[in-house]
Design an enzyme around this catalytic site. Structure first.
Site, PDB file in Angstrom:
ATOM      1  N   HIS A  60      25.301 118.614 -40.700  1.00  0.00           N
ATOM      2  CA  HIS A  60      26.743 118.459 -40.922  1.00  0.00           C
ATOM      3  C   HIS A  60      27.178 117.000 -40.857  1.00  0.00           C
ATOM      4  CE1 HIS A  60      27.263 118.737 -36.429  1.00  0.00           C
ATOM      5  NE2 HIS A  60      28.191 117.854 -36.702  1.00  0.00           N
TER       6      HIS A  60
ATOM      7  N   ASP B 184      21.236 123.546 -38.885  1.00  0.00           N
ATOM      8  CA  ASP B 184      21.987 122.285 -38.896  1.00  0.00           C
ATOM      9  C   ASP B 184      21.059 121.139 -38.501  1.00  0.00           C
ATOM     10  OD1 ASP B 184      24.020 120.453 -38.980  1.00  0.00           O
ATOM     11  OD2 ASP B 184      24.973 121.109 -37.110  1.00  0.00           O
TER      12      ASP B 184
ATOM     13  N   SER C 109      27.256 114.432 -32.332  1.00  0.00           N
ATOM     14  CA  SER C 109      26.524 115.212 -33.317  1.00  0.00           C
ATOM     15  C   SER C 109      25.279 114.503 -33.787  1.00  0.00           C
ATOM     16  CB  SER C 109      27.395 115.412 -34.558  1.00  0.00           C
ATOM     17  OG  SER C 109      28.298 116.433 -34.353  1.00  0.00           O
TER      18      SER C 109
END
Ligand SMILES: *[C@@H]1O[C@H](CO)[C@@H](O)[C@H](O)[C@H]1NC(C)=O
Ligand SMILES: *[C@@H]1O[C@H](CO)[C@@H](O)[C@H](O)[C@H]1NC(C)=O
Ligand SMILES: *[C@@H]1O[C@H](CO)[C@@H](O)[C@H](O)[C@H]1NC(C)=O
Ligand SMILES: *[C@@H]1O[C@H](CO)[C@@H](O)[C@H](O)[C@H]1NC(C)=O
Length: 251
Positions: free
Chosen positions: A68, A111, A195
């Site tokens: 992402h 992911d 992230s």
């Protein structure tokens, strides 16, 4: 667990300018400078804005991050502790390899993304790859740690200038296993901007990739849940991608 509901992604939508706040990865503390030489600060351009994710160095040619964190283009900053200081290696990304089954609708799955650097990273005391958990490493690792430049206390939105880290304890959850995730629970843990960073466990190898935090809606008295893409389950894909895509010569 209600991971099916809105997943709060950890993409940092914030800019680095403005004042710097001394804030933590939630509940964490500043890392000893350069003690995590595998950490990569990923500068991403999404249309005309610059955003950030974390990543980690797999070898001289590849960085691992979350799918992402995909962007139009990227620069990988290596050997950073405080992002205001110069002297780190800045290498543009030549090619991105998001997992082909990455699915951001519904539950976020697969992911994970590999980024191939346009020139080799120079391995130094401050820049070093990290080993990965093996494909057979299925038991729940103990004593894990997440580091990143994502802020914050849960009430502010800025990135930290210094690398922060926090210990996390993983929990066994059927839904996490099913989705090839490790999960941790609680108010402390990764924050927006973290992230793509690594979940590093007892033997100092990377076991997971910071993917999402799910915050249950009030009034449910539930703690936030953090999801990490389980590297062991993607080891074959990583090895394959590095072996075949890594052969493409540098520009
Ligand atoms: C790596 O080292 C070489 C030789 O000193 C230098 O030319 C190159 O710019 C360095 N790469 C980076 C990304 O700093
Ligand atoms: C992505 O996940 C959603 C929800 O689970 C599912 O309906 C959809 O078919 C998936 N898309 C792909 C391309 O697998
Ligand atoms: C974090 O974990 C390490 C390794 O298990 C331990 O030595 C350290 O005391 C822990 N730190 C905190 C703040 O719990
Ligand atoms: C922020 O974190 C603290 C603990 O660190 C927690 O008590 C509080 O409920 C959290 N607030 C929100 C809005 O998540």
């Amino acid at each position: 667990m209600h991971l099916q509901h809105t997943l709060v992604m950890l993409v940092l939508v914030l800019s680095l300018d403005g004042q710097v706040h001394t804030v933590e990865i939630i509940g964490g503390h500043e890392a000893v400078p350069h003690s995590r030489p595998y950490m990569v600060l990923l500068e991403r351009r999404v249309h005309s804005t610059t955003k950030y994710c974390d990543g980690f160095l797999l070898n001289e040619d590849f960085v691992i991050t979350a799918a992402h964190c995909q962007a139009n283009s990227y620069d990988a900053l290596l050997g950073v502790h405080n992002y205001h200081k110069h002297g780190q290696q800045k290498i543009s990304v030549e090619q991105e390899f998001p997992h082909k089954d990455y699915n951001k609708t519904g539950r976020m799955t697969n992911d994970i993304m590999l980024l191939k650097l346009s020139t080799k990273a120079n391995v130094t005391d401050f820049v070093k790859p990290i080993g990965l958990a093996g494909a057979g490493d299925r038991s729940l690792p103990q004593h894990c740690l997440v580091s990143g430049w994502g802020t914050k206390s849960n009430t502010t939105n800025r990135m930290t200038s210094n690398l922060m880290e926090v210990n996390v304890t993983l929990v066994e959850e059927a839904i996490c296993n099913q989705d090839h995730l490790y999960c941790s629970e609680g108010d402390t843990g990764p924050a927006p901007g973290d992230s793509g960073g690594p979940l590093v466990c007892e033997d100092s190898r990377a076991y997971g990739v910071v993917s999402f935090t799910y915050k249950p809606h009030p009034p449910a008295n539930l703690k936030p849940i953090h999801g990490f893409t389980r590297i062991a389950d993607y080891k074959a894909w990583i090895d394959w991608t590095v072996a075949f895509k890594g052969k493409i010569s540098h520009k």
